[in-house]
Design an enzyme around this catalytic site. Sequence first.
Site, PDB file in Angstrom:
ATOM      1  N   SER A 145       0.762  -1.162   0.051  1.00 14.53           N
ATOM      2  CA  SER A 145       0.122  -0.071  -0.045  1.00 14.53           C
ATOM      3  C   SER A 145       0.895   1.366  -0.136  1.00 14.53           C
ATOM      4  O   SER A 145       1.901   1.162   0.632  1.00 14.53           O
ATOM      5  CB  SER A 145      -0.946  -0.022   1.287  1.00 14.53           C
ATOM      6  OG  SER A 145      -1.558   1.250   1.403  1.00 14.53           O
ATOM      7  N   TYR A 158      -1.293   0.060  10.079  1.00 17.37           N
ATOM      8  CA  TYR A 158      -1.444  -0.574   8.487  1.00 17.37           C
ATOM      9  C   TYR A 158      -0.065   0.084   7.927  1.00 17.37           C
ATOM     10  O   TYR A 158       0.412  -0.760   7.168  1.00 17.37           O
ATOM     11  CB  TYR A 158      -2.557  -0.260   7.973  1.00 17.37           C
ATOM     12  CG  TYR A 158      -3.011  -0.620   6.564  1.00 17.37           C
ATOM     13  CD1 TYR A 158      -3.222  -1.944   6.408  1.00 17.37           C
ATOM     14  CD2 TYR A 158      -2.875   0.528   5.569  1.00 17.37           C
ATOM     15  CE1 TYR A 158      -3.533  -2.236   4.975  1.00 17.37           C
ATOM     16  CE2 TYR A 158      -3.265  -0.080   4.267  1.00 17.37           C
ATOM     17  CZ  TYR A 158      -3.553  -1.469   4.099  1.00 17.37           C
ATOM     18  OH  TYR A 158      -3.869  -1.680   2.764  1.00 17.37           O
ATOM     19  N   LYS A 162       2.700  -2.306   6.280  1.00 17.91           N
ATOM     20  CA  LYS A 162       2.681  -2.580   4.946  1.00 17.91           C
ATOM     21  C   LYS A 162       4.416  -2.103   4.526  1.00 17.91           C
ATOM     22  O   LYS A 162       4.996  -2.578   3.659  1.00 17.91           O
ATOM     23  CB  LYS A 162       1.975  -1.515   4.122  1.00 17.91           C
ATOM     24  CG  LYS A 162       0.548  -2.202   3.947  1.00 17.91           C
ATOM     25  CD  LYS A 162       0.366  -3.474   3.366  1.00 17.91           C
ATOM     26  CE  LYS A 162      -0.932  -3.741   3.218  1.00 17.91           C
ATOM     27  NZ  LYS A 162      -1.211  -5.045   2.484  1.00 17.91           N
TER      28      LYS A 162
END
Length: 274
Positions: A145, A158, A162
Amino acid sequence: MSISVDLEGKVAIVTGAGMGVGEGIALALAKAGANVVCNARTAADIERTAERVRTLGRDAIAVPGDVTVGSDLDELVARTIDHFGRIDLLINNAGGTIFNSFLDVSDEEFSFIFDWNTRSSFMLSKRVAPYMIRQQSGVIINVSSAVGHLTARGMMAYGVAKAGLDYLTRSMADELAPYVRVNAIALGSIMTPALERTLIDSDESFGRLLTEKTPLRSIGDANKVGETVAFLCSQAADYITGDVMRYDGGLQDTNLPYRLPDYDPQTVIAESGE
């Protein structure tokens, strides 16, 4: 000159294949000639994707399971080898997040998000790589991402996961060479049922602002993500490994339309007795 994306007869495992990006990847690989093993937690979703693969003239099986559970991954690999006898392509697409501010992310949430997005890719890749090394060929693609290299308030856990996945990609590419190529594709905003339902439909202005803050003024297409992954899996990309390819519309900063407020020094710690 034309670029050949020919995956005829290859066997691909795609996690998170029930809908959205995972489904787009599974179908793109099938159109390029690959047979597909579809994995996700919901059996009905991946069976639907597998059936769409079959309508393209390719073989497909649906193997439900949780990518954070080792025994489920063992079953996924065993079923693949039993049915097809080989594994040529692995697409680690499973993942997601819980939107929460830094001080509100619990220890358990942080661990869960890391396990879901990063540890799962390590676990499955470690199980698949020996088969690829033995046959002296294979490709692993990790779906990452833009948040892995751009900050976004509310997505700290998150982003950490990533960013870790990006490093895992580079490290795996080094250690598994020359037999296995490993790359990642770092996605920006991609139109999926989840994005449309959860974000855009719930706030009419969200999609417009999301688009306006993206340099290419558009939201990505899951099917075209699949086509890009198919290219990375093909001989046309046989000299690309250890790369984190950006697929984000040119983002230089987060395109989230909203921003969580600064913390208030007067209220950040609750008074005793409250």
